[in-house]
Design an enzyme around this catalytic site. Sequence first.
Site, short mmCIF file in Angstrom:
data_model
loop_
_atom_site.label_atom_id
_atom_site.label_comp_id
_atom_site.label_asym_id
_atom_site.label_seq_id
_atom_site.Cartn_x
_atom_site.Cartn_y
_atom_site.Cartn_z
CG PHE A 99 -1.61 1.35 1.70
CD1 PHE A 99 -2.29 2.05 0.65
CD2 PHE A 99 -1.68 1.47 2.95
CE1 PHE A 99 -2.68 3.29 1.03
CE2 PHE A 99 -2.11 2.90 3.34
CZ PHE A 99 -2.60 3.48 2.33
CE1 TYR A 109 2.74 -3.78 11.74
CE2 TYR A 109 1.56 -2.40 13.08
CZ TYR A 109 2.31 -2.51 12.15
OH TYR A 109 2.87 -1.56 11.21
CB SER A 110 2.77 -2.75 17.88
OG SER A 110 2.19 -3.57 18.99
CG HIS A 159 -9.22 -2.78 19.93
ND1 HIS A 159 -10.57 -2.84 19.26
CD2 HIS A 159 -8.44 -1.99 18.78
CE1 HIS A 159 -10.57 -1.93 18.19
NE2 HIS A 159 -9.43 -1.52 17.95
CE LYS A 176 -3.60 -3.76 7.39
NZ LYS A 176 -2.16 -3.07 6.85
CG LEU A 177 -12.12 0.88 9.75
CD1 LEU A 177 -13.06 -0.21 10.08
CD2 LEU A 177 -11.98 1.85 10.73
CG ASN A 225 -12.03 2.26 14.89
OD1 ASN A 225 -11.43 3.06 14.47
ND2 ASN A 225 -11.75 1.02 15.88
CB ALA A 236 6.69 -4.56 7.60
CB SER A 250 7.38 -7.85 14.93
OG SER A 250 6.30 -6.92 14.22
CE LYS A 251 7.02 -1.57 11.42
NZ LYS A 251 7.69 -1.70 9.96
CB THR A 276 3.52 1.83 13.30
OG1 THR A 276 2.32 1.68 13.95
CG2 THR A 276 4.34 0.54 13.97
CG ASP A 277 0.46 5.57 15.87
OD1 ASP A 277 0.23 4.23 15.05
OD2 ASP A 277 -0.25 6.46 15.47
CD GLU A 278 -0.80 -0.25 15.09
OE1 GLU A 278 -0.69 -1.36 15.81
OE2 GLU A 278 -1.54 -0.04 13.94
P1 NAD Z 1 1.30 -3.57 3.28
O1 NAD Z 1 1.17 -4.86 3.88
O2 NAD Z 1 0.37 -2.96 2.34
O3 NAD Z 1 2.71 -3.81 2.27
C1 NAD Z 1 3.79 -4.63 2.71
C2 NAD Z 1 4.61 -4.78 1.53
O4 NAD Z 1 5.81 -5.56 1.99
C3 NAD Z 1 3.95 -5.82 0.61
O5 NAD Z 1 4.17 -5.56 -0.82
C4 NAD Z 1 4.67 -7.24 1.00
O6 NAD Z 1 4.76 -7.98 -0.31
C5 NAD Z 1 5.91 -6.64 1.21
N1 NAD Z 1 6.87 -7.66 1.90
C6 NAD Z 1 6.39 -8.39 3.19
N2 NAD Z 1 7.35 -9.12 3.63
C7 NAD Z 1 8.66 -8.97 2.65
C8 NAD Z 1 9.83 -9.39 2.83
N3 NAD Z 1 10.22 -10.32 3.96
N4 NAD Z 1 10.66 -9.12 1.68
C9 NAD Z 1 10.29 -8.11 0.96
N5 NAD Z 1 8.94 -7.36 0.89
C10 NAD Z 1 8.13 -8.03 1.69
O7 NAD Z 1 1.98 -2.35 4.35
P2 NAD Z 1 1.91 -0.92 4.38
O8 NAD Z 1 0.58 -0.57 5.07
O9 NAD Z 1 2.24 -0.41 2.84
O10 NAD Z 1 2.88 -0.69 5.30
C11 NAD Z 1 4.28 -0.42 4.94
C12 NAD Z 1 5.02 0.16 5.89
O11 NAD Z 1 4.60 1.06 6.69
C13 NAD Z 1 5.05 -1.18 7.03
O12 NAD Z 1 6.52 -1.25 7.46
C14 NAD Z 1 4.20 -0.60 8.20
O13 NAD Z 1 4.82 -1.35 9.62
C15 NAD Z 1 4.32 0.81 8.21
N6 NAD Z 1 3.23 1.60 8.74
C16 NAD Z 1 1.97 1.29 8.16
C17 NAD Z 1 0.84 1.82 8.45
C18 NAD Z 1 -0.46 1.94 7.82
O14 NAD Z 1 -1.53 2.62 8.15
N7 NAD Z 1 -0.74 1.01 6.79
C19 NAD Z 1 0.95 2.90 9.51
C20 NAD Z 1 2.31 3.07 10.00
C21 NAD Z 1 3.55 2.39 9.77
P1 TYD Z 2 -7.04 -1.50 11.02
O1 TYD Z 2 -7.10 -0.67 9.78
O2 TYD Z 2 -6.71 -2.93 11.00
O3 TYD Z 2 -5.50 -0.73 11.72
P2 TYD Z 2 -4.73 -0.80 13.12
O4 TYD Z 2 -5.31 -1.80 13.78
O5 TYD Z 2 -3.22 -0.68 12.52
O6 TYD Z 2 -5.01 0.62 13.83
O7 TYD Z 2 -7.74 -0.96 11.97
C1 TYD Z 2 -8.20 0.46 12.38
C2 TYD Z 2 -9.17 0.39 13.64
O8 TYD Z 2 -10.39 -0.04 13.05
C3 TYD Z 2 -8.75 -0.45 14.71
O9 TYD Z 2 -9.04 0.19 15.88
C4 TYD Z 2 -9.37 -1.76 14.71
C5 TYD Z 2 -10.89 -1.33 13.81
N1 TYD Z 2 -11.32 -2.25 12.92
C6 TYD Z 2 -12.71 -2.55 13.12
O10 TYD Z 2 -13.46 -1.94 13.77
N2 TYD Z 2 -13.41 -3.49 12.03
C7 TYD Z 2 -12.67 -4.19 11.12
O11 TYD Z 2 -13.11 -5.02 10.48
C8 TYD Z 2 -11.32 -3.85 11.27
C9 TYD Z 2 -10.45 -4.44 9.93
C10 TYD Z 2 -10.70 -2.80 11.94
#
Ligand code: NAD
Ligand code: TYD
Length: 355
Positions: A12, A160-161, A295, A199-200, A259, A83, A163-164, A134-136
């Site tokens: 993403f 998840y958090s 949660h 994701k939500l 949410n 990740a 491991s990050k 991440t902020d998590e």
């Molecule tokens: P995502 O899950 O959409 O994408 C992760 C990508 O990493 C995928 O394309 C996957 O194929 C690739 N990947 C996974 N394991 C791999 C490996 N071992 N080697 C190479 N590629 C690999 O994630 P995202 O939402 O785009 O998040 C990207 C980064 O941002 C992550 O590190 C996540 O922790 C961080 N982040 C995301 C959010 C969010 O809201 N999405 C918020 C804060 C931080």
């Molecule tokens: P999510 O998009 O999984 O991100 P994160 O857990 O990393 O914050 O979820 C965002 C918020 O939405 C989180 O508080 C969990 C909630 N949620 C639901 O209430 N229903 C759902 O089906 C999903 C996927 C998430």
Amino acid sequence: METILVTGGAGFIGSNFVQDCLNVTESRVVNLDKLTYAGNLENLTSVKDHPRHVFVQGDIGDRPLTDKLLGQYKPSAIVNFAAESHVDRSIHGPEEFIQTNIIGTFHLLESVRGYWSELPEQEKERFRFLHVSTDEVYGSLTAEAPAFTETNPYAPNSPYSASKASSDHLVRAYYHTYGIPVLTTNCSNNYGPFQFPEKLIPLIVMNALKGQSLPIYGDGKNIRDWLYVGDHCTAIRAVLAKGSVGEVYNIGGNHEKTNLEIVHTVCDILDELAPDSSGAPYRRLITFVKDRPGHDHRYAIDATKIAGEIGWTPAETFESGIIKTVTWYLENLTWAENIANGSYQNWIAENYEDR
Ligand code: NAD
Ligand code: TYD
């Protein structure tokens, strides 16, 4: 030509960043992605034949591969997005999270250490390893607590958090011990085009359009601080250009929402842009389901440091960003359908069956 190695660039945020970099900079982008369930080459269709984009399928933990790529392309920066990123999946099966987020990051850092230590002095100084986190990692806030700053103690609550958090510590250690010029960014919940529909926000859009229930965990009062993905990309470029080596920068959208507020907003936009054929409002599909274990109640970012030191602030308001986002999903239904046809369906069954 300057080269940036982007890991996880088919996911993403990574795919948004790759497109942004190719559009806005003159750099070559080498995109290393394992193509897990979350990696999708359709996210990169617009840059498929771009002369400055090199896609490589592979794992950040594959040292011979990363050694080869670093030697071949000689990047002056690495942005590490790769990740496992979904909290619910980390609850169902944490192992991949440990494997990629911790061990994978460790192997990548080792590869970088070998490459960086052989660079000429000037290139050594210029090199940056930017770790996207991440902020998590800071844990959960009460309703009244001040937003997370960069000095908040780490208190991760999910696999998840945790491991990050672990990967952040490794990155920090490679700066302090070996002098590798690292930067770490900790950002809040992103939303926007190309987000995997587990994701939500994309989940709600897709379920609503199919007339399926809109699952809200617990009472829907959990709070997240929402950041438009395009703003996250500009923040990362700004930190790469102006961030002080070894520092951490929090990135947030200044848009705290429950949410339930998010789901209401998405439903109301869909009522306007793609009304249900029955004429009934999408809010009728909201269903409260069993809460996520552990949660976190609230995340909120204090983005004073990045604003003051680097001059970055988000361009998008939540109102403008969410309309852009919902519109994008409506205009790209085939993209979502192609995902839904795959193993994503298995995940839906596993996660929502007992809720
Ligand atoms: P995502 O899950 O959409 O994408 C992760 C990508 O990493 C995928 O394309 C996957 O194929 C690739 N990947 C996974 N394991 C791999 C490996 N071992 N080697 C190479 N590629 C690999 O994630 P995202 O939402 O785009 O998040 C990207 C980064 O941002 C992550 O590190 C996540 O922790 C961080 N982040 C995301 C959010 C969010 O809201 N999405 C918020 C804060 C931080
Ligand atoms: P999510 O998009 O999984 O991100 P994160 O857990 O990393 O914050 O979820 C965002 C918020 O939405 C989180 O508080 C969990 C909630 N949620 C639901 O209430 N229903 C759902 O089906 C999903 C996927 C998430």
